[in-house]
Design an enzyme around this catalytic site. Structure first.
Site, short mmCIF file in Angstrom:
data_model
loop_
_atom_site.label_atom_id
_atom_site.label_comp_id
_atom_site.label_asym_id
_atom_site.label_seq_id
_atom_site.Cartn_x
_atom_site.Cartn_y
_atom_site.Cartn_z
N ASN A 40 0.63 -1.05 0.04
CA ASN A 40 0.13 -0.56 -0.43
C ASN A 40 1.14 1.39 -0.42
OD1 ASN A 40 -1.75 2.31 0.82
ND2 ASN A 40 -3.36 0.70 2.05
N PRO A 41 0.78 2.19 -0.68
CA PRO A 41 1.39 3.44 -1.31
C PRO A 41 1.99 4.16 0.39
CG PRO A 41 1.14 3.46 -3.30
CD PRO A 41 0.12 1.92 -2.25
N SER A 126 -10.98 -3.46 -0.19
CA SER A 126 -9.71 -3.72 -0.10
C SER A 126 -9.11 -4.58 -1.26
CB SER A 126 -10.05 -4.65 1.22
OG SER A 126 -10.45 -6.01 0.35
N GLY A 128 -7.07 -7.17 -0.43
CA GLY A 128 -7.59 -8.79 0.00
C GLY A 128 -8.43 -9.34 -1.29
N HIS A 174 -13.25 1.58 3.53
CA HIS A 174 -12.86 0.13 3.15
C HIS A 174 -14.69 -0.02 4.01
CE1 HIS A 174 -10.03 -0.28 1.21
NE2 HIS A 174 -8.76 -0.35 2.30
#
Length: 204
Positions: A40-41, A126, A128, A174
């Site tokens: 994740n940035p 998300s 995932g 999310h």
């Protein structure tokens, strides 16, 4: 650790285990092997602030994954692009065997619209859920481990959002419980296998 294991007759799906957001691997039920890791940035912003001057912490962090590819949403938001490119520039010269890949922005938009049209309302899917969706497109047999959006497990034991840090889910971005409902529906239809009990080493 959220993990997706995909098995199929297709070479790309014979065995794929995905880990998320630079999760640490160990010899517990997390497992030791992964083929794909997301970054994740915002993690780069938070944990590797001096990346250009001091890339060693990130290089050391990703080296534990062997040759696993590193996937980043470089075009999800404007700020993500520069951070993702900086990761690519830092890692490619020293770890060319470990590719840094960027999610296709058109694919992410299409996936977002697909799930929104089916009632999933959240600002952003998300990591995932994105990769579970991708695995379902590519592979016949998909097993999902560790996707649990609640604060307690089935035995009422406390469960952290990430086992490796103290962060809480971003409730604005999310809707993890809603994603979980979709996974339960897919499980009930036989589209994937959702594992909710503690994992054994045999799983990985």
């Amino acid at each position: 650790m959220l993990a997706v294991r995909a098995e199929d007759t297709q070479p790309v799906c014979q065995y794929v285990k995905e880990g998320f957001n630079l999760a640490y691997v160990n010899d517990s039920d997390v497992g030791l092997k992964t083929d794909l890791i997301t970054i994740n940035p915002t993690q780069i912003q938070r944990e590797f602030k001096n990346l250009k001057k001091n890339p060693d912490p990130l290089v050391k962090r990703v080296s534990v994954y062997g040759n696993a590819s590193l996937a980043m949403p470089a075009f999800a938001y404007t700020f993500c692009t520069a951070l993702s490119v900086s990761v690519l520039k830092v890692l490619h010269p020293v770890r060319p065997q470990q590719p840094v890949v960027f999610f296709n922005p058109t694919y992410l938009r299409t996936l977002d619209r697909f799930w929104k049209s089916r009632g999933l309302k959240e600002v952003r899917l998300s990591s995932g859920f994105i990769l579970i969706s991708t695995a379902l497109e590519l592979c016949e047999n998909v097993h999902v481990y560790g996707f649990w959006p609640f604060g307690n497990d089935l035995q009422d034991n406390p469960v952290p959002y990430h086992y490796y840090d103290q962060l809480s889910p971003h409730r604005y971005m999310h809707a993890m419980p809603e994603e979980f409902v979709r996974l339960l529906q897919l499980h009930s239809k036989g589209a994937l296998t959702l594992h909710l009990q503690p994992c054994s080493s045999d799983n990985f």
